[in-house]
Design a protein around this motif. Structure first.
Motif, short mmCIF file in Angstrom:
data_model
loop_
_atom_site.label_atom_id
_atom_site.label_comp_id
_atom_site.label_asym_id
_atom_site.label_seq_id
_atom_site.Cartn_x
_atom_site.Cartn_y
_atom_site.Cartn_z
N THR A 19 0.83 -1.19 0.00
CA THR A 19 0.00 0.00 0.00
C THR A 19 0.87 1.25 0.00
O THR A 19 2.05 1.20 0.37
CB THR A 19 -0.90 0.04 1.24
OG1 THR A 19 -0.07 0.12 2.41
CG2 THR A 19 -1.77 -1.20 1.33
N ASN B 71 -11.47 12.00 -0.17
CA ASN B 71 -12.03 10.66 0.01
C ASN B 71 -13.54 10.76 0.21
O ASN B 71 -14.02 11.51 1.05
CB ASN B 71 -11.37 10.00 1.22
CG ASN B 71 -11.76 8.53 1.36
OD1 ASN B 71 -12.22 7.91 0.42
ND2 ASN B 71 -11.57 7.98 2.54
N ARG C 151 -13.23 6.28 -3.48
CA ARG C 151 -12.91 5.70 -2.18
C ARG C 151 -11.41 5.41 -2.11
O ARG C 151 -10.89 4.59 -2.88
CB ARG C 151 -13.69 4.40 -1.95
CG ARG C 151 -15.18 4.59 -1.80
CD ARG C 151 -15.86 3.27 -1.46
NE ARG C 151 -17.31 3.39 -1.50
CZ ARG C 151 -18.14 2.36 -1.32
NH1 ARG C 151 -17.65 1.13 -1.09
NH2 ARG C 151 -19.46 2.56 -1.39
N GLU D 165 -8.35 3.78 -0.43
CA GLU D 165 -8.10 2.64 0.44
C GLU D 165 -7.26 3.04 1.65
O GLU D 165 -6.20 3.66 1.51
CB GLU D 165 -7.38 1.54 -0.33
CG GLU D 165 -8.23 0.86 -1.39
CD GLU D 165 -9.31 0.00 -0.80
OE1 GLU D 165 -9.00 -1.10 -0.30
OE2 GLU D 165 -10.47 0.44 -0.81
N HIS E 206 -4.40 4.71 -3.46
CA HIS E 206 -5.04 3.59 -4.13
C HIS E 206 -6.54 3.76 -3.97
O HIS E 206 -7.04 3.87 -2.85
CB HIS E 206 -4.58 2.27 -3.53
CG HIS E 206 -3.19 1.90 -3.93
ND1 HIS E 206 -2.56 0.76 -3.48
CD2 HIS E 206 -2.30 2.52 -4.75
CE1 HIS E 206 -1.34 0.70 -4.01
NE2 HIS E 206 -1.17 1.75 -4.77
N LYS F 62 -10.77 3.04 -5.20
CA LYS F 62 -11.83 2.29 -5.87
C LYS F 62 -12.82 3.32 -6.42
O LYS F 62 -13.19 4.26 -5.71
CB LYS F 62 -12.52 1.33 -4.91
CG LYS F 62 -11.66 0.14 -4.51
CD LYS F 62 -12.38 -0.78 -3.54
CE LYS F 62 -11.49 -1.98 -3.18
NZ LYS F 62 -12.11 -2.85 -2.15
N THR G 53 -9.80 -7.06 -4.14
CA THR G 53 -8.59 -6.22 -4.20
C THR G 53 -8.21 -5.85 -5.62
O THR G 53 -7.47 -4.88 -5.82
CB THR G 53 -7.41 -6.94 -3.53
OG1 THR G 53 -7.21 -8.22 -4.18
CG2 THR G 53 -7.66 -7.16 -2.05
N ILE H 44 -8.63 -2.07 -7.51
CA ILE H 44 -7.83 -0.91 -7.14
C ILE H 44 -7.26 -0.20 -8.38
O ILE H 44 -6.72 -0.83 -9.29
CB ILE H 44 -6.67 -1.33 -6.22
CG1 ILE H 44 -7.21 -1.97 -4.93
CG2 ILE H 44 -5.78 -0.14 -5.89
CD1 ILE H 44 -7.97 -1.02 -4.06
#
Length: 752
Positions: free
Chosen positions: A313, A404, A456, A458, A472, A474, A510, A513
């Protein structure tokens, strides 16, 4: 389960007609209770000097077979491209990613450090010259060879400490010494030597611990309990298949505790609780903390940014020095033109002036909207402007960071359309939603809601700012709550062989991403170009460890693609195929990973024989026929049975795995099978515990056992010598020589 049951002599009390337990895992109830400590018998078959000479002999042979010709070939062989590379990264302190724990790789790096190697060579290709690049490859291979050689005396000592005869101990050792697979795998820069050596040490230490059952909580008792735990820690810290060794020892401990729980053992519940927690401490807690210790060393050594960054990450990456995220990461504002990239496939979000076909190959009708695809190359059709759901006033559009949870629109620059998803099936995934684009009139009209997407980030806090590279994300379609997703399977010709983009209903997956690759619209005078000096951010050990564990298990489970030399577990005991490690065309030399067929077939046959003996003994007892004396049966089930369980628990779990499997995965199970082979020499030829006792208390070795053992040794050594050119890579073989070794149609090179 008592792996040393045969070391003690016990007699059945007069009139005691209770049969032995039929489980095959523990002795009979009367055997479980020991009134007082008994002095072990003097070793049978030969005086102790004979065992010492045998131990020295097998150790010498083990080192000779592993170190002979270790300098050849002076080129990268098979998976040395991986594990040699990892050792180099350790020495350069550069972060890398691997699906295996760090212990064995740290040992290889330690050897490189001992000889002053700086890690400059990256082992990129099989066949690259070590000499040309001045790599101390012999030192690296020696680390593996030393462990591979030491495994043999550990096996010998395991048989000796379990109370077996000298022929039995020599048989187990010779089957291992002259096995081409063990020799080949433990003299290269690989992890298996550490795995197998640690597994063998775990069995030996537990046998030694079991022999001290009459001296619980003594210094020696604690020593061997803790050594068992340390050995188990080394197994699991090398490869996760080391959990099978934990299962083996765990099964024996479970039976041991079950026997101690018996009220006739004389233990109070307080005493039993002490035994339970002592074993839990020595065999679970201590191994776990040593296992964590190697990860702490791993993180401490690898403090520089490297090729493993992409697996972690952004928060993890920011703990590494020289990481690109610190240098090239910018805050993303509304109305920025960006390029959006998929983390797993590295494809850019892309669109172009072409529509989906009216009908797909399966007859489904599409929306015929503009194609949205994944494209691997930098292109202006990858440019998207991130717009607010409701346009900002003209004088308030600059310097507004995206945060975010914000809901945005994506405007495609080249076609002047907006990204959209709707309840239409995607081209190749009928269960997923299609992604397309619509013109601005519809985007801000009746299709407005379908063009809204939530960002979003992460692992980020609420309202954290979106940044290039380091965030990262979504991209969630706001009305339908599906995540934008892509995969590597190309679209048909109508899609120009590009990747499909669709809406995935499994949002937590996952592979959903994405990240912002860069901001092409960023101007030189933008305040975001002014950067403060980089500060490496700390991250707690537990967060780093858990993140790495998730990544390791995820990518290990993804190793499902086909491989030309992969094999299934059903073929391993029969040695149906091997693996090509290395070839040299001009000299017709090759290294082909293959066990000694003679030794493997004998060992596999004896495993079947042992299973038959267990079945026959249980059946005869059911009919009131007691063919074995009590002590022999105890040893058969508890000691030989312990080795058989070790084989089964290192073999059968592989049938449950869906990842790529190779012959080398059978090596720990094969080691256990050699112990079974040696034990059956004892059972078949030395079954009567009362015969041939000499005046000194030693039983004379039966000549038949020596003769039978010697025959098997000759056959195994002959098989080893015959296949040695494929193990050591020299000499080169003629066509006739190669074909002579294709016993089961092995896929050898230079057969024509």
């Amino acid at each position: 389960m008592d792996p040393t049951a045969g070391v003690r002599q016990r007699g059945r009390k007069k009139g005691d007609l209770r049969p032995d337990t039929p489980t095959g895992l523990s002795a009979s109830e009367d055997e479980r209770i020991e009134e007082k400590p008994r002095k072990p018998l003097i070793r049978r078959d030969l005086p102790e000097t004979g065992f010492k000479v045998g131990l020295a002999l097998v150790t010498l042979l083990a080192f000779a077979t592993r170190f002979w010709g270790i300098t050849y070939p002076d080129e990268v062989v098979f998976d040395e491209v991986h594990f040699g590379k990892f050792a180099s990264y350790y020495l350069e302190r550069t972060y890398f990613f691997d699906v295996h724990p760090p212990f064995a790789k740290l040992l290889l790096a330690l050897m490189g450090w001992f000889v002053g190697y700086d890690g400059h060579f990256k082992f990129d290709n099989i066949g690259d010259s070590y000499i040309t690049h001045q790599v101390p490859y012999v030192a690296f291979r020696a680390m593996s060879a030393i462990q591979g050689a030491l495994t043999v005396p550990v096996v010998f000592l395991t048989m000796w400490e379990s109370g077996y005869s000298l022929p039995a101990a020599l048989t187990a050792s010779i089957f291992l010494i002259f096995d081409n697979a063990h020799v080949g795998q433990t003299r290269l820069i690989l992890l298996d030597a550490t795995l197998i050596f640690s597994m063998a040490c775990s069995l030996l230490c537990y046998v030694r611990f079991s022999k001290l059952r009459n001296s619980p909580f003594s210094r020696k008792w604690w020593k061997w309990l803790l050594l068992t735990g340390l050995s188990l820690s080394c197994v699991i810290s090398t490869k996760y298949v080391g959990v099978f060794t934990f299962l083996t020892i765990g099964a024996a401990v479970a039976v041991d505790l079950w026997n101690l729980l018996d009220y006739r053992s004389g233990l109070s519940m307080q005493d039993f609780t002490k035994h339970f927690f002592a074993r839990a401490f020595g065999l679970i807690i201590v191994p776990f903390f040593f296992y964590l210790f190697w990860f702490q060393v791993h993180f401490a050594v690898l403090y520089r940014s490297g090729p493993g960054d992409d697996f972690m990450t952004p928060q993890f990456q920011e703990t590494l020095a020289d990481n690109a995220l610190a240098v090239n990461s910018y805050s993303v504002n509304y109305y920025d033109t960006v390029q959006i990239r998929h983390k797993d496939t590295k494809a850019f979000l892309h669109s172009h002036n072409a529509n989906y076909p009216l009908r797909y190959d399966d007859g489904r009708i599409s929306s015929q909207g503009q194609q949205v695809t994944g494209y691997p190359y930098n292109d202006t059709n990858n440019h998207w402007v991130i717009m607010p759901a409701v346009p900002f006033p003209e004088d308030a559009r600059t310097g507004r960071p995206i945060k975010n949870g914000d809901v945005v629109k994506f405007h495609h620059v080249m076609t002047n359309t907006d990204l959209l998803s709707h309840d239409v099936a995607s081209p190749t995934y009928p269960t997923n939603q299609e992604f397309t684009t619509v013109d601005l009139e519809k985007s801000y009209g009746k299709r407005h809601n379908d063009t809204l997407f939530e960002i979003r980030i992460e692992g980020a806090k609420s309202k954290a700012e979106l940044r290039t590279l380091s965030s990262h994300i979504k991209i969630i379609h706001n009305p339908s709550k599906v995540a934008m997703w892509t995969h590597k399977k190309p679209l048909p010709e109508w899609g120009f062989q590009q990747q499909e983009i669709n809406g995935n209903k499994n949002v937590p997956q996952t592979s959903n991403i994405w990240f912002i690759e860069d901001i092409p619209s960023l101007k030189e005078d933008d305040p975001r170009n002014t950067k403060e000096p980089r500060i490496i951010k700390p991250m707690p050990f537990w967060k780093k460890y858990l993140e790495l564990q998730r990544a390791m298990f995820h990518h290990n489970n993804m190793l499902t693609s086909s491989h030309p030399y992969a094999s299934q577990p059903i073929s391993w005991p029969f040695l149906l195929r091997g693996v090509s490690f290395w070839t040299k065309n001009d000299t017709r030399e090759q290294i082909y990973f293959l066990g000694n067929p003679v030794g493997w077939w004998i060992a596999s046959s004896l495993l079947a024989v042992l299973a038959g003996i267990f079945a026959a003994d249980q059946l005869t007892q059911r009919r009131g026929v007691d063919a074995l004396d009590r002590r022999t049966r105890s040893k058969l089930y508890n000691s030989t049975g312990f080795f058989f369980i070790a084989w089964a628990l290192h073999y059968f779990p592989f049938f449950l795995m869906g990842r790529q499997l190779f012959l080398h995965h059978y090596l720990p199970a094969h080691l256990a099978s050699t112990l079974v082979a040696g034990a059956l020499v004892e059972f078949v030829f030395c079954v009567d515990p009362a015969d041939r006792l000499t005046a000194t208390g030693n039983r004379a070795a039966p000549w038949l056992a020596w003769i039978a053992s010697a025959i098997s040794w000759v056959l195994v050594i002959a098989g080893y010598v015959f296949f040695a050119p494929l193990t050591y890579g020299k000499p080169g073989l003629s066509v006739e020589g190669v074909n002579a070794r294709r016993w089961l149609g092995y896929e050898l090179h230079f057969a024509k």
